[in-house]
Design an enzyme around this catalytic site. Structure first.
Site, PDB file in Angstrom:
ATOM      1  N   CYS A 116       0.888  -1.174   0.000  1.00  0.00           N
ATOM      2  CA  CYS A 116       0.000   0.000   0.000  1.00  0.00           C
ATOM      3  C   CYS A 116       0.911   1.205   0.000  1.00  0.00           C
ATOM      4  CB  CYS A 116      -0.913   0.001   1.224  1.00  0.00           C
ATOM      5  SG  CYS A 116      -1.855   1.542   1.378  1.00  0.00           S
ATOM      6  N   CYS A 119      -0.598   4.399   2.240  1.00  0.00           N
ATOM      7  CA  CYS A 119      -0.698   4.381   3.708  1.00  0.00           C
ATOM      8  C   CYS A 119      -0.303   2.996   4.206  1.00  0.00           C
ATOM      9  CB  CYS A 119      -2.081   4.818   4.181  1.00  0.00           C
ATOM     10  SG  CYS A 119      -3.476   4.058   3.317  1.00  0.00           S
ATOM     11  N   SER A 120      -1.240   2.239   4.772  1.00  0.00           N
ATOM     12  CA  SER A 120      -0.873   0.931   5.321  1.00  0.00           C
ATOM     13  C   SER A 120      -2.028  -0.058   5.171  1.00  0.00           C
ATOM     14  CB  SER A 120      -0.489   1.068   6.794  1.00  0.00           C
ATOM     15  OG  SER A 120      -1.556   1.647   7.523  1.00  0.00           O
ATOM     16  N   CYS A 121      -2.786   0.042   4.064  1.00  0.00           N
ATOM     17  CA  CYS A 121      -3.911  -0.869   3.842  1.00  0.00           C
ATOM     18  C   CYS A 121      -3.411  -2.318   3.846  1.00  0.00           C
ATOM     19  CB  CYS A 121      -4.593  -0.570   2.501  1.00  0.00           C
ATOM     20  SG  CYS A 121      -5.304   1.078   2.429  1.00  0.00           S
TER      21      CYS A 121
END
Lengths: 212, 91
Positions: A116, A119-121
């Site tokens: 991702c 962000c941090s999906c």
């Protein structure tokens, strides 16, 4: 002598972690304020907040490993998983909430990698919280620019004739890699198969373990 | 816009401010529709708790050569990303 920290090393030889004596950040203050207001207004209870944290902490890569092991041994389930990952995970009884899951399959000539960049999906509702490195700027930028170099640093040297497909989770989908079933596992049951499936193999930075 | 798998699309080279889920490194690049994912609320409004109209979301596949040119590690490797319909134009 006990409690003498002047050398900053514990008796085990590890450095002591600094106490968190600094001031709260803006967002930490905001979180506490909103949570306390919602509890005060009766929107949620402190116990419900704790239960939600417990539920998230109870999710682990072992859930994903069971999904992968089932797909390895049940071709019809595998077809359903590749068609609709969310429905397949729910069919196995996993409470993944509203998550939209896409499974991408490694084959003899194709390898998949998940990142991702924005962000941090991560498929948290199935696998639990992502590893720290997954959220770093280094991984997020390098996995799209030089993914083969990143894989080699994880100990995975992709053959030149393998096609690498990188998946950037930019919006509403979450991704899990369905690794290829290791050779020499024909006689293994699904518990034994699930024990071969690592978290990293479901992100694509590793391969499943080989049978002992 | 209803795009079927295999359709060639270009990502718009816009640079609007705000919460944008189209990564900068894909803007202006051409790829093909890998699959349609259905309608989702536009995060460009949803991020600010504004009324968010639903937009069709697609997975678009690019070659690494298209994105990185001669810097690509292996030109035939691919990158898939989710992009909303209003960021796409047929190419």
């Amino acid at each position: 002598m006990p409690h003498d920290h002047h050398d900053h090393l514990s008796p085990s030889g590890h450095p002591y972690r600094q106490d968190n004596d600094g001031p709260l950040s803006y967002w930490q203050t905001m979180e506490i304020a909103v949570r306390e207001l919602m509890i005060e207004k009766g929107e949620v209870s402190a116990a419900e907040v704790s239960a939600q944290i417990d539920a998230m902490d109870a999710r682990t890569p072992a859930n994903g490993a069971r999904v992968v092991a089932r797909a390895w041994s049940d071709p019809e389930f595998k077809a359903r998983l590749l068609a609709n990952g969310s429905d397949a995970a729910r069919e196995m009884g996993f409470d993944i909430g509203p998550m939209h899951l896409v499974a991408v399959e490694n084959t003899e000539d194709t390898h998949n990698l998940i990142v991702c960049t924005l962000c941090s999906c991560y498929p948290r509702n199935l696998l639990g919280l992502p590893p720290d490195w997954y959220k770093t700027r280094e991984y997020r930028s390098r996995a799209v620019k030089e993914p083969r170099k990143v894989l080699s640093e994880f100990g995975l040297d992709l053959p030149e004739n393998t096609t690498l497909r990188v998946h950037d989770s930019t919006a509403d989908m979450r991704y899990i890699v369905l690794p290829a079933r290791p050779k020499g596992t024909d006689s293994m049951d699904s518990d034994a198969l699930a024990a071969l499936v690592t978290r990293d193999s479901m992100i694509g930075v590793g391969l499943p373990k080989s049978p002992a | 816009m209803n795009l079927t798998p295999g359709t060639r699309v270009r990502i718009r080279a816009w640079s609007p401010p705000g919460h944008i889920r189209t990564p900068n490194y894909l803007r202006g690049r051409t790829g093909i529709i890998e699959r349609a994912l259905g309608p989702f609320e536009n995060p460009e409004q949803r991020a600010y708790a504004l009324p968010a109209p639903k937009r069709e979301l697609y997975r678009v596949r690019f070659s690494m050569a298209e994105i990185w040119g001669s810097d690509a590690e292996r030109p035939e490797d691919t990158l898939d990303a989710e992009v909303y319909a209003h960021w796409l134009e047929e190419a």
